[in-house]
Design a protein around this motif. Sequence first.
Motif, PDB file in Angstrom:
ATOM      1  N   ILE A 160       0.817  -1.384   0.380  1.00 19.66           N
ATOM      2  CA  ILE A 160       0.253   0.000  -0.437  1.00 19.66           C
ATOM      3  C   ILE A 160       0.895   1.162  -0.147  1.00 19.66           C
ATOM      4  N   GLY A 161       1.742   1.213   0.809  1.00 12.26           N
ATOM      5  CA  GLY A 161       3.004   2.191   0.903  1.00 12.26           C
ATOM      6  C   GLY A 161       3.501   2.984  -0.715  1.00 12.26           C
ATOM      7  N   SER A 162       3.734   1.719  -1.212  1.00 14.88           N
ATOM      8  CA  SER A 162       4.738   2.371  -2.983  1.00 14.88           C
ATOM      9  C   SER A 162       3.152   2.548  -3.677  1.00 14.88           C
ATOM     10  N   ASN A 163       2.264   1.855  -3.295  1.00 13.27           N
ATOM     11  CA  ASN A 163       1.141   2.637  -3.949  1.00 13.27           C
ATOM     12  C   ASN A 163       0.776   3.793  -3.736  1.00 13.27           C
ATOM     13  N   ILE A 164       0.450   4.463  -2.021  1.00 13.83           N
ATOM     14  CA  ILE A 164       0.763   6.260  -1.776  1.00 13.83           C
ATOM     15  C   ILE A 164       2.300   6.987  -2.470  1.00 13.83           C
ATOM     16  N   ARG A 165       2.749   6.156  -2.863  1.00 21.03           N
ATOM     17  CA  ARG A 165       4.007   7.104  -2.852  1.00 21.03           C
ATOM     18  C   ARG A 165       4.013   7.204  -4.571  1.00 21.03           C
ATOM     19  N   ILE A 173      -3.102  11.095  -6.803  1.00 25.60           N
ATOM     20  CA  ILE A 173      -4.085  10.931  -5.395  1.00 25.60           C
ATOM     21  C   ILE A 173      -4.744  12.705  -4.404  1.00 25.60           C
ATOM     22  N   PRO A 174      -5.369  12.547  -4.015  1.00 24.27           N
ATOM     23  CA  PRO A 174      -5.419  13.925  -2.844  1.00 24.27           C
ATOM     24  C   PRO A 174      -4.085  14.670  -2.094  1.00 24.27           C
ATOM     25  N   GLU A 175      -3.435  15.248  -1.640  1.00 27.00           N
ATOM     26  CA  GLU A 175      -2.491  15.859  -0.677  1.00 27.00           C
ATOM     27  C   GLU A 175      -2.669  15.433   0.628  1.00 27.00           C
ATOM     28  N   ARG A 176      -3.343  14.451   1.175  1.00 30.41           N
ATOM     29  CA  ARG A 176      -4.175  14.443   2.307  1.00 30.41           C
ATOM     30  C   ARG A 176      -2.976  14.544   3.192  1.00 30.41           C
ATOM     31  N   LYS A 177      -3.303  14.987   4.967  1.00 37.34           N
ATOM     32  CA  LYS A 177      -2.041  14.874   5.323  1.00 37.34           C
ATOM     33  C   LYS A 177      -2.001  13.197   5.870  1.00 37.34           C
ATOM     34  N   ALA A 183       3.840   8.831   3.968  1.00 33.27           N
ATOM     35  CA  ALA A 183       5.212   8.818   2.875  1.00 33.27           C
ATOM     36  C   ALA A 183       6.047   9.374   3.478  1.00 33.27           C
ATOM     37  N   ALA A 184       6.349  10.303   4.377  1.00 32.84           N
ATOM     38  CA  ALA A 184       7.482  11.085   4.882  1.00 32.84           C
ATOM     39  C   ALA A 184       7.883   9.831   5.920  1.00 32.84           C
TER      40      ALA A 184
END
Length: 206
Positions: A160-165, A173-177, A183-184
């Motif tokens: 999932i983290g790779s998809n988000i990154r 995707i929206p830049e949600r907090k 990602a950080a």
Amino acid sequence: MPNLTLYHAAPSRSSVTLWMLEELGEPYDIELIKLSEGENLKPDYLAINPMGKVPALKHGATILTEVAAICTYLADAFPEKKLNLPIGTPRRGVYLKWLFFGPGCLEPAIIDRAAPRKEEARRAMLGYGDFDTTINVVAKALEQGPWLMGEQFTAADVVIGSNIRWSMMFKLIPERKEFLDYAARIAARPAAQRAEAKDKELGAAA
Ligand SMILES: N[C@@H](CCC(=O)N[C@@H](CS)C(=O)NCC(=O)O)C(=O)O
């Protein structure tokens, strides 16, 4: 000689499995497949993955493909690395849900948004339903953190983290907090940094 060989193109979806191998910390070999030269469609490689896609992983005599399957397999094959929730753990179901949610819902939702179909499919026909729901479900799961399964980082975070990154990198995707923070946290992981550096080096050499 390492017992694990990754068939890899740098950078590509197989970079997810490169990161997984770095999290695992077991020795592995890389067999580079040049997509630009069509090596993925040559008979030698089609014998490994008849889909003509990377990644593929060879572990001893076992060959398997599909990013999420490889991550699930590695986490289970090396349980001492604590990247899985073993069979018998009550929350293994939730962990598996996220491993399947990556290729089954999140990735198709993002790709369909980036490359829309001429005729929009009905919500009920799409495994992910709709983009907003999919994104909201992932954001909610990350609200508490630090990882999908709470304090334990698992193979589900690699998938999932790779998809988000990558989807944040391409502003898909929206830049949600929740996503920015997740990602950080991923970017701060030494294994993710090693995989990224290795990919850059391999990509430059290719
Ligand atoms: N469902 C596969 C997708 C793999 C995939 O699409 N790989 C791409 C690289 S990002 C590829 O090999 N593309 C070469 C091609 O299709 O010719 C997985 O999750 O492993």
